[in-house]
Motif scaffolding. Structure first.
Motif, PDB file in Angstrom:
ATOM      1  N   ARG A  37       0.888  -1.250  -0.096  1.00  0.00           N
ATOM      2  CA  ARG A  37       0.050  -0.025   0.149  1.00  0.00           C
ATOM      3  C   ARG A  37       0.911   1.278   0.105  1.00  0.00           C
ATOM      4  O   ARG A  37       1.939   1.256   0.473  1.00  0.00           O
ATOM      5  CB  ARG A  37      -0.837  -0.238   1.153  1.00  0.00           C
ATOM      6  N   ALA A  38       0.472   2.399  -0.865  1.00  0.00           N
ATOM      7  CA  ALA A  38       0.999   3.724  -0.611  1.00  0.00           C
ATOM      8  C   ALA A  38       1.199   4.053   0.899  1.00  0.00           C
ATOM      9  O   ALA A  38       0.322   3.730   1.567  1.00  0.00           O
ATOM     10  CB  ALA A  38       0.331   4.632  -1.615  1.00  0.00           C
ATOM     11  N   ALA A  39       2.291   4.675   1.104  1.00  0.00           N
ATOM     12  CA  ALA A  39       2.350   5.247   2.453  1.00  0.00           C
ATOM     13  C   ALA A  39       1.328   5.991   2.944  1.00  0.00           C
ATOM     14  O   ALA A  39       0.778   6.065   4.149  1.00  0.00           O
ATOM     15  CB  ALA A  39       3.972   5.793   2.814  1.00  0.00           C
ATOM     16  N   ASN A  97      -5.559   2.476  -4.924  1.00  0.00           N
ATOM     17  CA  ASN A  97      -6.480   1.375  -5.334  1.00  0.00           C
ATOM     18  C   ASN A  97      -7.276   0.916  -4.140  1.00  0.00           C
ATOM     19  O   ASN A  97      -7.252  -0.422  -3.849  1.00  0.00           O
ATOM     20  CB  ASN A  97      -5.502   0.345  -6.108  1.00  0.00           C
ATOM     21  N   PRO A  98      -8.046   1.735  -3.372  1.00  0.00           N
ATOM     22  CA  PRO A  98      -8.671   1.304  -2.263  1.00  0.00           C
ATOM     23  C   PRO A  98      -9.763   0.246  -2.467  1.00  0.00           C
ATOM     24  O   PRO A  98      -9.710  -0.608  -1.474  1.00  0.00           O
ATOM     25  CB  PRO A  98      -9.243   2.525  -1.721  1.00  0.00           C
ATOM     26  N   SER A  99     -10.277  -0.032  -3.648  1.00  0.00           N
ATOM     27  CA  SER A  99     -11.119  -1.034  -3.644  1.00  0.00           C
ATOM     28  C   SER A  99     -10.486  -2.317  -4.001  1.00  0.00           C
ATOM     29  O   SER A  99     -10.970  -3.470  -3.781  1.00  0.00           O
ATOM     30  CB  SER A  99     -12.212  -0.582  -4.843  1.00  0.00           C
ATOM     31  N   GLY A 100      -9.083  -2.522  -4.445  1.00  0.00           N
ATOM     32  CA  GLY A 100      -8.411  -3.739  -4.719  1.00  0.00           C
ATOM     33  C   GLY A 100      -7.617  -4.282  -3.663  1.00  0.00           C
ATOM     34  O   GLY A 100      -7.470  -3.479  -2.456  1.00  0.00           O
ATOM     35  N   PRO A 101      -7.198  -5.396  -3.567  1.00  0.00           N
ATOM     36  CA  PRO A 101      -6.443  -6.021  -2.586  1.00  0.00           C
ATOM     37  C   PRO A 101      -5.149  -5.215  -2.126  1.00  0.00           C
ATOM     38  O   PRO A 101      -4.726  -5.485  -1.077  1.00  0.00           O
ATOM     39  CB  PRO A 101      -6.125  -7.199  -3.126  1.00  0.00           C
ATOM     40  N   ALA A 102      -4.738  -4.324  -3.270  1.00  0.00           N
ATOM     41  CA  ALA A 102      -3.306  -3.791  -2.795  1.00  0.00           C
ATOM     42  C   ALA A 102      -3.026  -2.786  -3.806  1.00  0.00           C
ATOM     43  O   ALA A 102      -3.956  -2.438  -4.942  1.00  0.00           O
ATOM     44  CB  ALA A 102      -2.248  -4.707  -2.871  1.00  0.00           C
ATOM     45  N   ASP A 103      -2.233  -1.612  -3.606  1.00  0.00           N
ATOM     46  CA  ASP A 103      -1.950  -0.640  -4.634  1.00  0.00           C
ATOM     47  C   ASP A 103      -0.938  -1.244  -5.644  1.00  0.00           C
ATOM     48  O   ASP A 103      -0.186  -2.048  -5.693  1.00  0.00           O
ATOM     49  CB  ASP A 103      -1.227   0.595  -3.870  1.00  0.00           C
ATOM     50  N   PRO A 104      -0.969  -0.527  -6.930  1.00  0.00           N
ATOM     51  CA  PRO A 104       0.240  -0.987  -7.901  1.00  0.00           C
ATOM     52  C   PRO A 104       1.728  -0.575  -7.550  1.00  0.00           C
ATOM     53  O   PRO A 104       1.790   0.334  -6.505  1.00  0.00           O
ATOM     54  CB  PRO A 104      -0.113  -0.084  -8.957  1.00  0.00           C
ATOM     55  N   LEU A 105       2.490  -1.325  -7.831  1.00  0.00           N
ATOM     56  CA  LEU A 105       4.024  -1.001  -7.366  1.00  0.00           C
ATOM     57  C   LEU A 105       4.455   0.324  -7.586  1.00  0.00           C
ATOM     58  O   LEU A 105       5.113   0.965  -6.761  1.00  0.00           O
ATOM     59  CB  LEU A 105       4.898  -2.234  -8.161  1.00  0.00           C
ATOM     60  N   ILE A 106       3.652   0.851  -8.539  1.00  0.00           N
ATOM     61  CA  ILE A 106       4.284   2.281  -8.957  1.00  0.00           C
ATOM     62  C   ILE A 106       4.063   3.514  -8.017  1.00  0.00           C
ATOM     63  O   ILE A 106       4.760   4.448  -8.188  1.00  0.00           O
ATOM     64  CB  ILE A 106       3.529   2.701 -10.289  1.00  0.00           C
ATOM     65  N   VAL A 107       3.331   3.031  -6.970  1.00  0.00           N
ATOM     66  CA  VAL A 107       3.155   4.066  -5.684  1.00  0.00           C
ATOM     67  C   VAL A 107       4.276   4.389  -4.930  1.00  0.00           C
ATOM     68  O   VAL A 107       4.057   5.052  -4.276  1.00  0.00           O
ATOM     69  CB  VAL A 107       1.629   3.763  -4.848  1.00  0.00           C
TER      70      VAL A 107
END
Lengths: 591, 591
Positions: A323-325, A330-340
């Motif tokens: 997750r982004a710090a 991507n709050p509705s997904g299981p995790a954020d994309p790496l690019i964050v």
């Protein structure tokens, strides 16, 4: 499987906003209007994405095979090479007198990046052919040109360079292959050459080998070498294929990468060869090929890095992990994309700052070559000669690092061959080695280019940078670029002065500092081109250019380079001024 | 084919001159007298050179195969692994209560370098087994320990770690494998795990998988994970092999390197597993394995670099190419050996300064682990916890670079697989990725270790360095080491302070600077250990140590590190203080 998309927008920006090619006073450049260059680049891009790139991974996996002297390239390569040929791509920047399209070298370089990025191993067959074309064009007799050039330009025949032997790579003075003069004016060539890229294959009906060998009567060392044209099939008077010459591929190497390009051991067993460029003047003729090849290898440095970056960026946007710090992206997904993640972003920015910087720098150098060859400008020639080791050495060192960084973004998936990221790393590795290892590039820069003609070229380069800095030091928007560039250039001047001052007492100081000098200069070159790109982006924004997002990104990347890469000049200077003693203190036996 | 020779002289120097182990107040260290450690290391070295190293290249070329769930390791591996087992090597630093020899972890680490240097892929089977041993030893019940530990210690059985799944590597909170409680207290484990090193093979009669999975009733994320023991063959009451468990290898990966270690996809299809370390407390238990594994991976960083350096140095001494700038070194031969050239020497010194520095630094850290586990010293534990990401991240980044530099010395021959230099590069590459990518190591350092317990550990580290500098700043012979170390440490302190000050406003600053902080700290750690080695070398010279040449070389290499590597701290600091803005300026869509 990795995908490739030609960076046409960025190429257009360099050609038209940075280099402003149609207004450059170089013959042929006026025709390079944006619509024309876009059409050429897009056409190359289509072929690259649709035909060449899909063969890259299979080429790596299957590689070449040798059986009874016949080399088979991987499935699909012959068809793809035929499409390159049919598209007229080998002829792009060749002399119209021999069937070429006569476009500037600049355009050949821009298109070259695209083909290399899609499939480096496949494009090498074409690259070496172009080198042979250039050498024969520069040094061949009228008859030799008429015999070989049209078929090399059309891509029906391919070319090679034969320098290396088992006992010598860098030190060509140790070459043993010999040439015996025959009564008819030809020579019989005998010897073993190794590491001959594209030495044998099934993509072209004839292969024109350019071979360095030793004819009787010459001095020892490199000054006794002559260059010979040795065709696989001798050419008949009518220009057709005659008898098979006495040269065969006796082995192909199992290599770390570029598996789809056959690296051959060639056996010359009294093969018929034709002297080119004068007896015992082989090195001069060979250098025509080598200088061009070195620019070409410098292109490989960023072309493969660009391909790797495209795939790393796509993976970073898609792969959900962590997750982004601050705020979830991507709050509705299981995790954020790496690019964050800032550390991922840092790596992508490192790669981007390198590839875009290298592209612009190399295309600028290509325009200097056009200026030199098309207007006879000797200052441009001297400058590009100074910059060539930087393009080859710095760009392939950094290009390799960039592919490693791209692979790293994939985590464990990057280590698995299936992702294709390993291939980028393995392919990019060779560029640091061939056409003169990067250590040799550094020695060429420090030992030859720096002092050439009383240091005229390096003084011109300093002048160019300081003029740029003072011209742009009054614009507050350019200060964030001009100020660090000036400081970096001062480090380079200090380093050059240090070599000059220590040379009489300690010749080893420059030699021990050569690689650091190459990198120091590389950073100054990239600092200059990034500052120029920033200026071009600002000007385009002022003009109301429609793609502000692209230009903003360019400015942000320029700032990134200034903040995070240019400060490396101080480290290289510190190493250089620490002198040769720390490097040479240990006796050889201690290793 | 490459050769390998254990660096026993250097290991002995670190153990006895730098760490002075017999006088350290750690239980068991008094027994480690020079004759004893030399005997252990020599015996390991003999096995490494004669048995393991000769299989390294064939292991790479042939790799592992999977057929019907059975993995075949390359020819010779089973016999070599049996010799390791018969020599008692897996038991070296294990608990005597379970058949171990009870030597300190320090000795296991020293020996580990030797086996990894000779054959990294083969030694991984043993390394993962040791990790499973440690986790069960720390977290298993008495019955679990009695059931599994003796056979893991003897090497009859091997172990694995099962964390990664297709949708998650770093982000273990996304694990989906599930565990259903059974009436008999066992669990049924179902799920797919990927990238499982040594997941299936033919070297041991049973394989003990440690598997992270999700049992009902736990929270989401990592806090809902439990750790299970899942043996390939269930163990009978008598301790023998019972029925085959429902776990199979369904695939092995085609990888860039470590071809001889099977990287498996494992299918758990209702396999019987046994909870270890408490329900929903799997991460805690897994971290025992991971921390040890991270030190082990840090060892791989320099072990492979040492092997590559040995071969590069031998090539540089033998290969004749070019002439020395001043006086020919080999006037009667056709050329001088490569090693006369300062740029080659620079590269060899870079490699040497890294491998020797990493060896000493890692063994010091291993002694801290012994101090923590054998005396309960919590400060030592906190310190080594701080240093672990440096050992894993910095050393594997630099170790990979070092293998690339070694390969470069071979020129084109290094790119050809036959020389074996490519394998070192390809094998070393994985160490930057597994057990937490080096980006994750940097985040662990900056986000977790730095601030742990109010920053106690980093303050202790600063104290340790500054005390060393002031204690040695009065000795004029030590000034050349203490002075640059002090400056480098100040850069590190400034960087840490910068993170502290910017954290409230910009949490991204520390994250964007994490990798640079890891490297900055790595250089300070290496600066410290090189200064300590210099002091030890001076002391040994003062005592009239018979091998003055070795000690002089050590001092020269220490000076080289100070002159050419330690100044990198300023560059990393400049990058860190440039902040997060340059890194984060581009929107994600711009990539």
């Amino acid at each position: 499987m990795p995908r490739y998309s030609a960076p046409i927008k960025d190429l257009q920006f360099v050609l038209h906003d940075v280099l402003d090619v149609t207004r450059a006073d170089i013959p042929g450049y006026a025709d390079l209007d944006p619509a024309f260059t876009a059409a050429v680049l897009s056409e190359a891009g289509r072929l690259a994405s649709d035909v060449l790139a899909p063969l890259n991974a299979t080429g790596d996996r299957i590689g070449c095979t040798l059986e009874n002297g016949t080399v088979r390239t991987p499935p699909g390569f012959a068809g793809a090479f035929a499409q390159l040929r049919q598209g007229g791509w080998p002829a792009l920047d060749c002399d119209p007198a021999y069937g070429g399209q006569g476009l500037p070298y600049l355009m050949g370089t821009a298109v070259g990046e695209i083909f290399v990025g899609a499939n480096m191993a496949l494009n090498m067959y074409q690259g070496l052919t172009h080198g042979a074309y250039s050498a024969i064009h520069a040094h061949g007799t009228a008859e030799q040109k008429a015999t070989y050039l049209p078929r090399l330009v059309s891509g029906e025949w391919s070319g090679t360079m034969n320098l290396t032997e088992p006992q010598c790579g860098t030190d060509l003075g140790l070459i043993r292959s010999r040439a015996e003069a025959q009564p008819d004016g030809s020579y019989r060539i005998t010897g073993t050459k190794i590491f001959i890229s594209a030495g044998e294959h099934d993509l072209a009906e004839n292969i024109i080998h350019l071979v360095l060998a030793r004819a009787a009567g010459g001095p020892e060392g490199t000054k006794g070498l002559s260059l010979f044209i040795v065709p696989k099939f001798l050419v008949t008077e009518a220009g057709g294929l005659g008898p098979r010459n006495r040269v065969v591929a006796s082995r192909i190497e199992r290599k770390m990468g570029i598996h789809a390009n056959a690296t051959c051991q060639m056996e010359y067993d009294g093969a018929t060869g034709f002297l080119m460029g004068g007896l015992h003047k082989g090195m001069r003729a060979m250098f025509t090929m080598m200088n061009e090849a070195r620019i070409g290898v410098g292109v490989q440095g960023y072309a493969v890095a660009e391909a790797a970056l495209q795939n790393a960026a796509a993976y970073a946007r898609d792969r959900l992990q962590g997750r982004a710090a601050s705020v979830p992206a991507n709050p509705s997904g299981p995790a954020d994309p790496l690019i964050v993640h800032p550390d991922i972003r840092r790596s992508l920015m490192d790669q981007r700052a390198f590839t875009e910087g290298a592209r612009a720098f190399t295309l600028w150098a290509a325009s200097l070559i056009d200026r030199a060859t098309r207007t006879g400008d000797t200052e441009a020639e001297a400058l590009v000669s100074l910059l060539t080791p930087v393009i080859k050495g710095f760009q392939t060192d950094k290009g390799f690092d960039s592919t490693v960084a791209a692979q790293q973004i994939f985590g464990g998936h990057g280590y698995v061959e299936e992702s294709g990221m390993s291939q980028f790393v393995r392919d990019a590795r060779i560029a640091m080695i061939y056409e003169g290892t990067n250590g040799i590039q550094a020695l060429d820069l420090v030992g030859r280019k720096l002092g050439a003609d009383g240091g005229k070229a390096i003084m011109a380069f300093f002048e160019l940078v300081t003029t740029f800095c003072s011209e742009n030091g009054t614009d507050p928007r350019m200060l964030p670029f001009a100020t660090p560039l000036k400081a970096a250039c001062k480090d380079l001047q200090t380093a050059a002065m240090h070599f000059l001052q220590t040379a009489p007492k300690s010749p080893d100081t420059a030699l021990a500092g050569a690689t650091d000098f190459l990198h120091l200069m590389g950073h100054v070159c990239f600092g200059l081109i990034w500052a120029r790109m920033a200026r071009a982006a600002l000007a385009a924004l002022d003009r109301g250019h429609p793609d502000a997002a692209f230009l903003d990104a360019k400015l942000a990347t320029a700032r990134f380079y200034m903040a995070r890469h240019l400060p490396a000049t101080a480290l290289h200077l510190a190493r250089i001024t620490s002198g040769a003693d720390p490097v040479m203190a240990l006796p050889a036996e201690a290793f």
